[in-house]
Design an enzyme around this catalytic site. Sequence first.
Site, PDB file in Angstrom:
ATOM      1  N   GLY A   1      38.345  23.430  29.033  1.00 11.91           N
ATOM      2  CA  GLY A   1      37.051  23.789  28.485  1.00 11.91           C
ATOM      3  C   GLY A   1      35.889  23.216  29.281  1.00 11.91           C
ATOM      4  O   GLY A   1      35.982  22.967  30.488  1.00 11.91           O
ATOM      5  N   SER A   2      34.782  22.949  28.605  1.00  4.94           N
ATOM      6  CA  SER A   2      33.492  22.648  29.242  1.00  4.94           C
ATOM      7  C   SER A   2      33.461  21.351  30.024  1.00  4.94           C
ATOM      8  O   SER A   2      32.473  21.074  30.722  1.00  4.94           O
ATOM      9  CB  SER A   2      32.390  22.606  28.174  1.00  4.94           C
ATOM     10  N   ALA A   3      34.497  20.532  29.954  1.00  7.73           N
ATOM     11  CA  ALA A   3      34.513  19.269  30.696  1.00  7.73           C
ATOM     12  C   ALA A   3      34.406  19.494  32.202  1.00  7.73           C
ATOM     13  O   ALA A   3      34.014  18.599  32.947  1.00  7.73           O
ATOM     14  CB  ALA A   3      35.781  18.487  30.365  1.00  7.73           C
TER      15      ALA A   3
ATOM     16  N   LYS B   1      32.354  21.556  33.719  1.00  2.00           N
ATOM     17  CA  LYS B   1      31.073  22.173  34.087  1.00  2.00           C
ATOM     18  C   LYS B   1      30.317  21.413  35.165  1.00  2.00           C
ATOM     19  O   LYS B   1      29.477  21.989  35.869  1.00  2.00           O
ATOM     20  CB  LYS B   1      30.208  22.353  32.846  1.00  2.00           C
TER      21      LYS B   1
END
Length: 702
Positions: free
Chosen positions: A397-399, A401
Site C-alpha cells: 500500500g501507500s508506504a 509513496k
Amino acid sequence: MRRILDIIKKRTGGQAKSTIPFRLNLLFFIVFVLFALLVGQLAYLQIVYGGKFQAEVDRTDKTVMTGSVPRGMIYDSEGRLLVGNSTENAITYTKSGSVKSSDIYQIVNRLTKYLTVEKTNLSSRDKADYILSAPGKSSKVVKQMPKSYRVNSNGEALSTTKIYANEVKYVEKQGIHLSDKDLQRATLFKKMSSAYSLSTVFLKDKGLTSREIAQVSEHLTELPGVSIGSNWDREYPQGKSIESIIGGVSTEQQGIPDDELNSMLASGYSRNDRVGTSYLEKSYESILSGTKSKREVQVGSNNQIKKSSVVYGGQKGGNLNLTINSKFQKQVQSALKEQFSAAKSAGITQYSDGAYVVAMNPKTGAILAMAGIHNNPQTGKTSEDALGVINRTFVMGSAVKGATVLGAMMDGVITPTNNTLADNPIYLPGTSVKKSVYPVGTFSSLSAIQALQVSSNEYMMALAMKEANAKYTPHSYIKMDSDIFSKLRGYFNQFGLGVKTGIDISGETTGIEGSTTNSSGQLKTGSALDLSYGNYDAYTLIEMAQYISTIANGGYRMKPYIVQSIQKTKDDGTKGALTSVTKPSVLNKVGFTNDELDVVRKGMYAAVHGSGYWTTATRLASLEPKVAAKTGTAQSFYYNPDNPSSDPPETVTNSLVTFGPYDDPNIAMAIVFPNLTSEKGSYPQLLAKQIYTDYYKLTGQK
C-alpha cells in the site's frame, strides 16, 4: 592250477618269482620323489619368498579418518551467547572393513550387558536382519525354507541376494517376537550395520550414566570397534525465539541434505555429518563447522583395525557475532506479540497471516532486530516466524509513496519547487472510482509534501500519468506509454523494492510483480495507476526496510547484514582473534538530489507531526527524538487453501515505514499486519512507538 604252475616254471627256468616286492618298491619310490619335490618347493618358497610372505602377513594399510569438531557458537552484539553447544559423553562404534553381520551380532549382545538404549521404530525387515545375523541361524533357516525359496522353476539355485530376501520373508512369515532387550539389540544392530566402512556412529549419546561408561570401558577389549567419545547438541541460552533466524542443524541420521550431497561430499564432508540446513547455520556452514580432526588408522590384511592415532586434533568452528542485541530483540518480539494479540482481541485477525517487523541501522545496513508471528487462519494458532521478514511478500500500500514521489522528480515531471497538482479522482470505464480514503473534493490541489502527509492516491496517480504521457478522458478513455510499468519499477528497484536485498541469510525471496497486460495483450493502465500508490506489486518486509533506509541515509541502498564479525575459538572454548569484520556495503546510490530528497523527508515528517484530520501517522508525534514515517493500507483478499474456488473475502493490509531520529537517523523500521478485516486500530504505529521507546531508552537517546 598245477598246469599253470608248470608253465610258469618252464618260462622262469623252473622257479616262480613273486612281483609284489617290485610294485611296492616302485610305489615307495614315487612317494619319495613327490615328497622330495614338496620339500624342495617349500624350501624354495621359504628361502626365496619367505620375507615377502611374512611382509604380506604383517602388511597394514594406513587410512586417514576424519572426525567432527564442536560447532562454532553465535553471540549477540553485546557478547551474550545466543547459540552454544551442550557436550555429552557418548558410546561410539567404528566399523571395520571386513566385519560380518555375525560379528556385529555378538558385539551387540555383549554390549547390551552393560548398556541400555532406547528402542526405535524398527521395521520387520530390521528385526529379521538381527535374527538372521545370529551364528548359524541363516544356514538353518535356508534348510527349513521351501525349495521354491532356494531354486527357480528350472531347478537352478537363486542368487545369494534373492535367497537372503527369501530368508527374511520366511522369518517374517514364521512370526517375529522379540523381548524388550532383543529390541534394544536390534536397534544397535541396525545402527552398526548401516554404518559405512571405517565410519563412526553414535550408539548412545544422551542419558549415558557413569556406570554405563565405566562398564563399557572395562570391556572394550571384547567389543571391537566400540569406544567412549562425546557428542554435541545446539542449545539456546537466551531462548529459542531467535532460532527461526539462526536456522537448524541436521541430526546424524539426517546427515547431508540430498540437494547438496554431491557438492558437500566433494568438499570433504561425510554422509552422516551434521550440517546447517537453513538460514544462518546454512549460510555460514563453512565457518561454523570448523576443520575436522584427522586420525590415522592402520588396517591389517584381515581388514581389522590394528592401530589408531590422532595426527590432527581439528579446529573448532568459528564464532559468529551478530548485529542483534538480544535484549532489544526480546523487546521487539514482546511488543509485536502484544499488538497482534490486541488485534486478535478486536476480532479482526480471522483471515490474518500474522504480523512482521524489522529494524535496521540505515547508515550501515546492520539488522537491529527482526521478528514475526505467523497466524494460521484455519486454527488460529500462532508461531514464531522471524524469517517471514525475508521470505514472505505482501502488497504494502501507500508506504511506498516516497519512492513514487522521488521517482517522479528524477523523471523530471515535478521539481522540488514546482510540485503542486490537482487532487482529482480517476474514473476509468468498467471499474470503480480510483481515489484516496478521504472524500472526493476534500483537497482541490496538493503539494508533494502535503500528498505524503495525507497519503493522497490521486496525487500518485497523477505522477504516473505524467510519466506515462497519458491521454485521459474521464469515464471513457486513457492511453499510456507502454513502458510505464518498467519506468515505475525501475525507480522502485533503485530503492530496493522488487529486488533481493542481498541479506546474509539464506532463503531470501524477492517481490512479486503483477502482469502488465491483460488476456488480450492490452496494457493494464488501471494496474499501472494502482502500482503508483502501492496497491499492485508485492514486496518483502526486508525490501521495505532497505527502501526507507535509503531515504533516511541520503540515498545509499545499503546491503543488510546480521553477522557483524567472525571470531576464532581458542582451545579452551573461549573466543579468540577476529578473522573478519563485516564492512557496510553500498549496493547503489539513488540518483536524486538533496533538494528532491528533502521534499520526501519533509513529507514523511509531516505525516507524523502535521496538523489536520487526514494526517496519517500522528500516533508517533509524541516521540522524542522526533521521527518521520509513512503509513500504508492496501486492499487484499484472503484465499482459503481448503476451498480455493470460493469467493475470497476482502481484507486490508496495514503497513508502516519509519526512521528516527529525524535529524540523524540511526534506526529505520518496516512493519506489516496483513489481511485484517478492518484498517482501524493503527497497530503498526502503536508497535513502532513502543519499539522506538525501547530503543531510545536502550541507546540512551533523549
